[in-house]
Write a protein that holds these residues in place. Structure first.
Motif, PDB file in Angstrom:
ATOM      1  N   SER A  83       0.812  -1.221   0.000  1.00 38.36           N
ATOM      2  CA  SER A  83       0.000   0.000   0.000  1.00 38.36           C
ATOM      3  C   SER A  83       0.844   1.269   0.000  1.00 38.36           C
ATOM      4  O   SER A  83       1.970   1.301   0.510  1.00 38.36           O
ATOM      5  CB  SER A  83      -0.922   0.022   1.222  1.00 38.36           C
ATOM      6  OG  SER A  83      -0.159   0.035   2.412  1.00 38.36           O
ATOM      7  N   LYS A  84       0.248   2.330  -0.591  1.00 36.16           N
ATOM      8  CA  LYS A  84       0.805   3.680  -0.509  1.00 36.16           C
ATOM      9  C   LYS A  84       0.261   4.365   0.741  1.00 36.16           C
ATOM     10  O   LYS A  84      -0.662   3.864   1.391  1.00 36.16           O
ATOM     11  CB  LYS A  84       0.428   4.488  -1.753  1.00 36.16           C
ATOM     12  CG  LYS A  84       1.338   4.260  -2.958  1.00 36.16           C
ATOM     13  CD  LYS A  84       1.033   5.263  -4.077  1.00 36.16           C
ATOM     14  CE  LYS A  84       2.034   5.125  -5.216  1.00 36.16           C
ATOM     15  NZ  LYS A  84       1.763   6.094  -6.301  1.00 36.16           N
ATOM     16  N   ARG A  85       0.810   5.521   1.054  1.00 39.34           N
ATOM     17  CA  ARG A  85       0.376   6.205   2.277  1.00 39.34           C
ATOM     18  C   ARG A  85      -1.051   6.741   2.167  1.00 39.34           C
ATOM     19  O   ARG A  85      -1.696   7.033   3.180  1.00 39.34           O
ATOM     20  CB  ARG A  85       1.332   7.340   2.635  1.00 39.34           C
ATOM     21  CG  ARG A  85       1.497   8.412   1.594  1.00 39.34           C
ATOM     22  CD  ARG A  85       2.476   9.476   2.085  1.00 39.34           C
ATOM     23  NE  ARG A  85       2.771  10.471   1.068  1.00 39.34           N
ATOM     24  CZ  ARG A  85       3.549  11.529   1.270  1.00 39.34           C
ATOM     25  NH1 ARG A  85       4.099  11.710   2.469  1.00 39.34           N
ATOM     26  NH2 ARG A  85       3.790  12.394   0.311  1.00 39.34           N
ATOM     27  N   ASP A  86      -1.589   6.871   0.922  1.00 38.50           N
ATOM     28  CA  ASP A  86      -2.979   7.309   0.773  1.00 38.50           C
ATOM     29  C   ASP A  86      -3.952   6.138   0.847  1.00 38.50           C
ATOM     30  O   ASP A  86      -5.152   6.300   0.641  1.00 38.50           O
ATOM     31  CB  ASP A  86      -3.156   8.076  -0.543  1.00 38.50           C
ATOM     32  CG  ASP A  86      -2.855   7.227  -1.782  1.00 38.50           C
ATOM     33  OD1 ASP A  86      -2.520   6.035  -1.627  1.00 38.50           O
ATOM     34  OD2 ASP A  86      -2.940   7.768  -2.906  1.00 38.50           O
ATOM     35  N   GLY A  87      -3.413   4.922   1.114  1.00 38.72           N
ATOM     36  CA  GLY A  87      -4.263   3.742   1.241  1.00 38.72           C
ATOM     37  C   GLY A  87      -4.426   2.949  -0.049  1.00 38.72           C
ATOM     38  O   GLY A  87      -4.951   1.832  -0.019  1.00 38.72           O
ATOM     39  N   LYS A  88      -3.988   3.492  -1.181  1.00 38.57           N
ATOM     40  CA  LYS A  88      -4.104   2.767  -2.447  1.00 38.57           C
ATOM     41  C   LYS A  88      -3.216   1.529  -2.412  1.00 38.57           C
ATOM     42  O   LYS A  88      -2.064   1.594  -2.009  1.00 38.57           O
ATOM     43  CB  LYS A  88      -3.700   3.672  -3.617  1.00 38.57           C
ATOM     44  CG  LYS A  88      -3.853   3.007  -4.982  1.00 38.57           C
ATOM     45  CD  LYS A  88      -3.475   3.965  -6.101  1.00 38.57           C
ATOM     46  CE  LYS A  88      -3.617   3.293  -7.455  1.00 38.57           C
ATOM     47  NZ  LYS A  88      -3.221   4.209  -8.562  1.00 38.57           N
ATOM     48  N   ARG A  89      -3.781   0.385  -2.825  1.00 43.21           N
ATOM     49  CA  ARG A  89      -3.045  -0.875  -2.751  1.00 43.21           C
ATOM     50  C   ARG A  89      -2.576  -1.315  -4.138  1.00 43.21           C
ATOM     51  O   ARG A  89      -3.253  -1.104  -5.137  1.00 43.21           O
ATOM     52  CB  ARG A  89      -3.898  -1.961  -2.104  1.00 43.21           C
ATOM     53  CG  ARG A  89      -4.375  -1.601  -0.691  1.00 43.21           C
ATOM     54  CD  ARG A  89      -4.778  -2.820   0.090  1.00 43.21           C
ATOM     55  NE  ARG A  89      -3.645  -3.697   0.403  1.00 43.21           N
ATOM     56  CZ  ARG A  89      -2.801  -3.494   1.420  1.00 43.21           C
ATOM     57  NH1 ARG A  89      -2.930  -2.432   2.209  1.00 43.21           N
ATOM     58  NH2 ARG A  89      -1.820  -4.355   1.641  1.00 43.21           N
ATOM     59  N   PHE A  90      -1.388  -1.900  -4.155  1.00 43.20           N
ATOM     60  CA  PHE A  90      -0.751  -2.318  -5.405  1.00 43.20           C
ATOM     61  C   PHE A  90      -0.474  -3.816  -5.369  1.00 43.20           C
ATOM     62  O   PHE A  90       0.107  -4.333  -4.406  1.00 43.20           O
ATOM     63  CB  PHE A  90       0.587  -1.585  -5.590  1.00 43.20           C
ATOM     64  CG  PHE A  90       0.461  -0.166  -6.057  1.00 43.20           C
ATOM     65  CD1 PHE A  90       0.808   0.181  -7.348  1.00 43.20           C
ATOM     66  CD2 PHE A  90      -0.002   0.819  -5.193  1.00 43.20           C
ATOM     67  CE1 PHE A  90       0.694   1.487  -7.774  1.00 43.20           C
ATOM     68  CE2 PHE A  90      -0.114   2.120  -5.606  1.00 43.20           C
ATOM     69  CZ  PHE A  90       0.227   2.471  -6.910  1.00 43.20           C
ATOM     70  N   GLY A  91      -0.865  -4.498  -6.435  1.00 45.88           N
ATOM     71  CA  GLY A  91      -0.470  -5.882  -6.627  1.00 45.88           C
ATOM     72  C   GLY A  91       0.596  -5.969  -7.710  1.00 45.88           C
ATOM     73  O   GLY A  91       0.871  -4.992  -8.413  1.00 45.88           O
ATOM     74  N   ILE A  92       1.183  -7.129  -7.840  1.00 46.00           N
ATOM     75  CA  ILE A  92       2.203  -7.338  -8.863  1.00 46.00           C
ATOM     76  C   ILE A  92       1.516  -7.484 -10.217  1.00 46.00           C
ATOM     77  O   ILE A  92       0.621  -8.317 -10.380  1.00 46.00           O
ATOM     78  CB  ILE A  92       3.036  -8.597  -8.533  1.00 46.00           C
ATOM     79  CG1 ILE A  92       3.837  -8.366  -7.252  1.00 46.00           C
ATOM     80  CG2 ILE A  92       3.943  -8.971  -9.684  1.00 46.00           C
ATOM     81  CD1 ILE A  92       4.434  -9.625  -6.667  1.00 46.00           C
ATOM     82  N   VAL A  93       1.944  -6.682 -11.204  1.00 42.25           N
ATOM     83  CA  VAL A  93       1.291  -6.721 -12.519  1.00 42.25           C
ATOM     84  C   VAL A  93       1.950  -7.733 -13.447  1.00 42.25           C
ATOM     85  O   VAL A  93       1.397  -8.057 -14.505  1.00 42.25           O
ATOM     86  CB  VAL A  93       1.294  -5.328 -13.185  1.00 42.25           C
ATOM     87  CG1 VAL A  93       0.520  -4.335 -12.339  1.00 42.25           C
ATOM     88  CG2 VAL A  93       2.704  -4.844 -13.461  1.00 42.25           C
ATOM     89  N   GLY A  94       3.106  -8.235 -13.097  1.00 43.27           N
ATOM     90  CA  GLY A  94       3.790  -9.224 -13.928  1.00 43.27           C
ATOM     91  C   GLY A  94       5.035  -9.719 -13.229  1.00 43.27           C
ATOM     92  O   GLY A  94       5.610  -9.017 -12.382  1.00 43.27           O
ATOM     93  N   ALA A  95       5.453 -10.942 -13.547  1.00 45.94           N
ATOM     94  CA  ALA A  95       6.641 -11.519 -12.913  1.00 45.94           C
ATOM     95  C   ALA A  95       7.357 -12.432 -13.899  1.00 45.94           C
ATOM     96  O   ALA A  95       6.723 -13.121 -14.699  1.00 45.94           O
ATOM     97  CB  ALA A  95       6.260 -12.305 -11.663  1.00 45.94           C
ATOM     98  N   PHE A  96       8.694 -12.412 -13.829  1.00 48.56           N
ATOM     99  CA  PHE A  96       9.532 -13.304 -14.624  1.00 48.56           C
ATOM    100  C   PHE A  96      10.180 -14.323 -13.696  1.00 48.56           C
ATOM    101  O   PHE A  96      10.689 -13.968 -12.632  1.00 48.56           O
ATOM    102  CB  PHE A  96      10.610 -12.526 -15.368  1.00 48.56           C
ATOM    103  CG  PHE A  96      10.164 -12.007 -16.714  1.00 48.56           C
ATOM    104  CD1 PHE A  96       8.840 -12.049 -17.102  1.00 48.56           C
ATOM    105  CD2 PHE A  96      11.085 -11.476 -17.617  1.00 48.56           C
ATOM    106  CE1 PHE A  96       8.430 -11.583 -18.330  1.00 48.56           C
ATOM    107  CE2 PHE A  96      10.694 -11.008 -18.845  1.00 48.56           C
ATOM    108  CZ  PHE A  96       9.365 -11.055 -19.209  1.00 48.56           C
ATOM    109  N   MET A  97      10.174 -15.587 -14.111  1.00 47.82           N
ATOM    110  CA  MET A  97      10.655 -16.685 -13.267  1.00 47.82           C
ATOM    111  C   MET A  97      11.702 -17.504 -14.016  1.00 47.82           C
ATOM    112  O   MET A  97      11.461 -17.973 -15.135  1.00 47.82           O
ATOM    113  CB  MET A  97       9.467 -17.574 -12.859  1.00 47.82           C
ATOM    114  CG  MET A  97       9.784 -18.627 -11.843  1.00 47.82           C
ATOM    115  SD  MET A  97       8.253 -19.425 -11.297  1.00 47.82           S
ATOM    116  CE  MET A  97       8.883 -20.429  -9.951  1.00 47.82           C
TER     117      MET A  97
END
Length: 592
Positions: A418-432
């Protein structure tokens, strides 16, 4: 070299002497002005070739037929017509002096592309060539994509990475394109350029034309060739005082879009300068090689305003783009200030973030390194102009033969920050990484998480000195049943190193938090490799060398950068949305 081939070659030479009339007394530029037609599918200005459109090309083309010089070197920027110079030279030899010719490209695939996209249209468009070189799709077995036969000779197209294309082919004319992109060695055979040059030794009137935009100082092939040549630059007289000088970037004034005379200081526009009659002046007139340097300031196809805008953009976006500008717009080598970073200096840059996700971050990506007893994961945040923030470095220990460990990885990739304004972020892509002992398990895992843009990657094999782009290829097979991305790891490491060397907040700068897994061991791993210059039979090339055993953090940075490039998000989007909101608010205030 077989006896049969030599006998065939002798027959070709005798055929030329006995059956063909002596070639007309034409230079390459005269031939081009008379016979060359630019096809619409490859030229913005189709129709009859006109050398006066770019008069600096005339002397370069004429040097190709000058019997005093065996080697012609062209170190240049893009957008100056260097490919057309090569094509005009090739067309001349096919039409006027037919002999065995080789066109050498950095890779065999590049040679095929050049054949289909540049040669075939030229042959179709030029009446003097059309009937001499048959289409590769015809039943003539002597004409394929990589070999074109014509009365008196042939043109063989080869890749510098394919030694079989360089062997046992006596040739009179060698046209070597983009030699700075050649690998240091063609397989185990040695320097591909030297191998190709040896094919010309049986001809007393051999010609070798070498062309490239330069790369790094010290390892650039074209720079080495140019330094041992006449080192000629195109000089134009000042419209005010008449003093002859090459157009230099240091003399460009951005505000007025003019070039200042180095002698009297008078400033003139590009049209005033280019309306003057120029000439090539040699720095080393007695050199055995004829060498020419070109930059985009001379080009009739590039406005100085456009070049200035490109420079400002490169300057704003960091060292990697600035390097591209120096190489491709100015035609000059890039001189690296330093080839490694210090782990202690990076540790001292750690910051106290105001929240899990700092305000500048627009998206999150992740990279997963697969070891036998653990997953190592780095989550990174990306903002405007690829400024980056380390979000968390996380290790999931356990035996990867147990499904519980894979379930824990799946759960971790599903969490949010989360950001300090409460907005939450998920991972949009991942390399494995799929290159270890659990390749099939990685394929299965990424297939299951395809909708979350979790993709398998593998490092692309590259010959010494060969430049493989970061995203080298994307495939989707029955085995993987998801995207498998091939990475040019060396290119990625070069770019990560460049980003780590940024010292000012902004484009490409790397932020690191305090804690969150970013401890001394992490920074030791991030700096576990060093870029060194090695030599393969006298040819310099750069190679990454481990100086510590554990380098997973460095690899994960490369994977995250590649993931960002693969996703290609609009990192400016949130920035411009916020700017639009601010402007809208200001308009409302003014309206009141």
């Amino acid at each position: 070299m077989s006896k049969e081939y030599l006998a065939t070659l002798k027959l070709i030479q005798n055929s030329i002497k006995e059956n063909l009339s002596p070639p007309p007394d034409l230079t390459v530029s005269e031939w081009a002005d008379k016979f060359r037609v630019l096809p619409s599918e490859t030229s913005a200005e189709p129709g009859q070739w006109d050398t006066s459109r770019a008069p600096y090309q005339r002397e370069i083309m004429n040097a190709i037929t000058d019997p005093r010089y065996e080697d012609i070197v062209i170190m240049s920027s893009a957008q100056v017509g260097k490919s057309e110079i090569l094509l005009n030279g090739l067309g001349y030899f096919i039409d006027m002096e037919p002999y065995p010719i080789m066109m050498l490209q950095p890779t065999e695939q590049a040679a095929k592309n050049f054949s289909k996209e540049r040669l075939a249209p030229m042959f179709r468009a030029c009446p003097s060539l059309r009937n001499k070189v048959s289409n590769s799709k015809s039943r003539d077995g002597e004409n394929t994509i990589l070999q074109k036969s014509f009365p008196g000779g042939f043109v063989a197209l080869a890749g510098a990475n394919a030694p079989s294309g360089l062997a046992s082919r006596p040739i009179r004319v060698l046209l070597a394109d983009e030699i700075d992109r050649f690998p240091a060695s063609a397989g185990g055979e040695g320097d591909p350029l030297s191998l190709a040059e040896k094919r010309t030794t049986t001809f007393y009137n051999r010609k070798k034309i070498k062309v490239s935009t330069p790369t790094d100082k010290g390892t650039s092939r074209i720079e080495k060739e140019f330094e041992s040549s006449t080192k000629e630059r195109y000089h134009l007289p000042c419209p005010s005082c008449g003093h002859e000088q090459p157009l230099k970037w240091a003399q460009i004034h951005f505000e007025s879009v003019t070039h200042a005379c180095i002698e009297c200081g008078s400033m003139h526009t590009q049209f005033e300068w280019k309306n003057q009659e120029g000439r090539w002046i040699a720095e080393i007139p007695d050199a055995l090689k004829r060498g020419f340097h070109l930059n985009e300031l001379l080009s009739p196809w590039r406005k100085w305003e456009e070049i200035i805008v490109a420079f400002k953009s490169a300057l704003k976006n960091g060292k990697e783009e600035l390097k591209v500008f120096i190489n491709t717009s100015l035609g000059e080598v890039w001189e690296e200030e330093g080839k490694e970073v210090n782990e202690h200096e990076l540790m001292n840059r750690q910051e106290d973030y105001e929240a899990e996700v700092p305000d500048g971050v627009n998206i999150l990506t992740a990279a997963i390194d697969v070891q036998d007893d653990r997953f190592e994961i780095e989550v990174m945040g990306w903002g405007k102009s690829k400024e980056s923030w380390g979000i968390e470095y996380h290790i999931i220990p356990g035996d990867l033969k147990r499904p519980q460990v894979w379930d824990e990885l799946s759960e971790y990739l599903s969490r949010t920050w989360s950001k300090r304004d409460g907005k939450r972020f998920g991972i949009v892509g991942a390399f494995m990484d799929s290159g270890g002992h659990f390749t099939q398990e990685v394929y299965k895992f990424t297939r299951k998480h395809e909708l979350k843009r979790v993709h398998a990657i593998k490092g692309a094999s590259a010959k010494k000195g060969e430049n493989v782009p970061l995203i080298n290829g994307i495939s989707r097979t029955k085995v993987v049943r998801n995207y498998l991305i091939s990475l040019g790891v060396n290119d990625g490491k070069n770019r990560v190193l460049s980003n780590l060397q940024q010292t000012d907040f902004g484009p490409n700068y790397c932020h690191f938090p305090k804690g969150r897994g970013y401890h001394e061991q992490y920074f030791n791993g991030l700096t576990a490799e060093r870029l060194e210059t090695r030599y393969e039979r006298g040819i310099p090339y750069n190679v990454w060398v481990k100086i510590r055993a554990r380098n997973e953090p460095f690899d994960l940075r490369v994977y995250n950068l590649a993931c960002l490039e693969f996703l290609n998000p609009n990192l400016e989007l949130e920035y411009f949305q916020n700017e639009a909101k601010k402007k809208k608010k200001k308009r409302r205030v003014r309206a009141r």
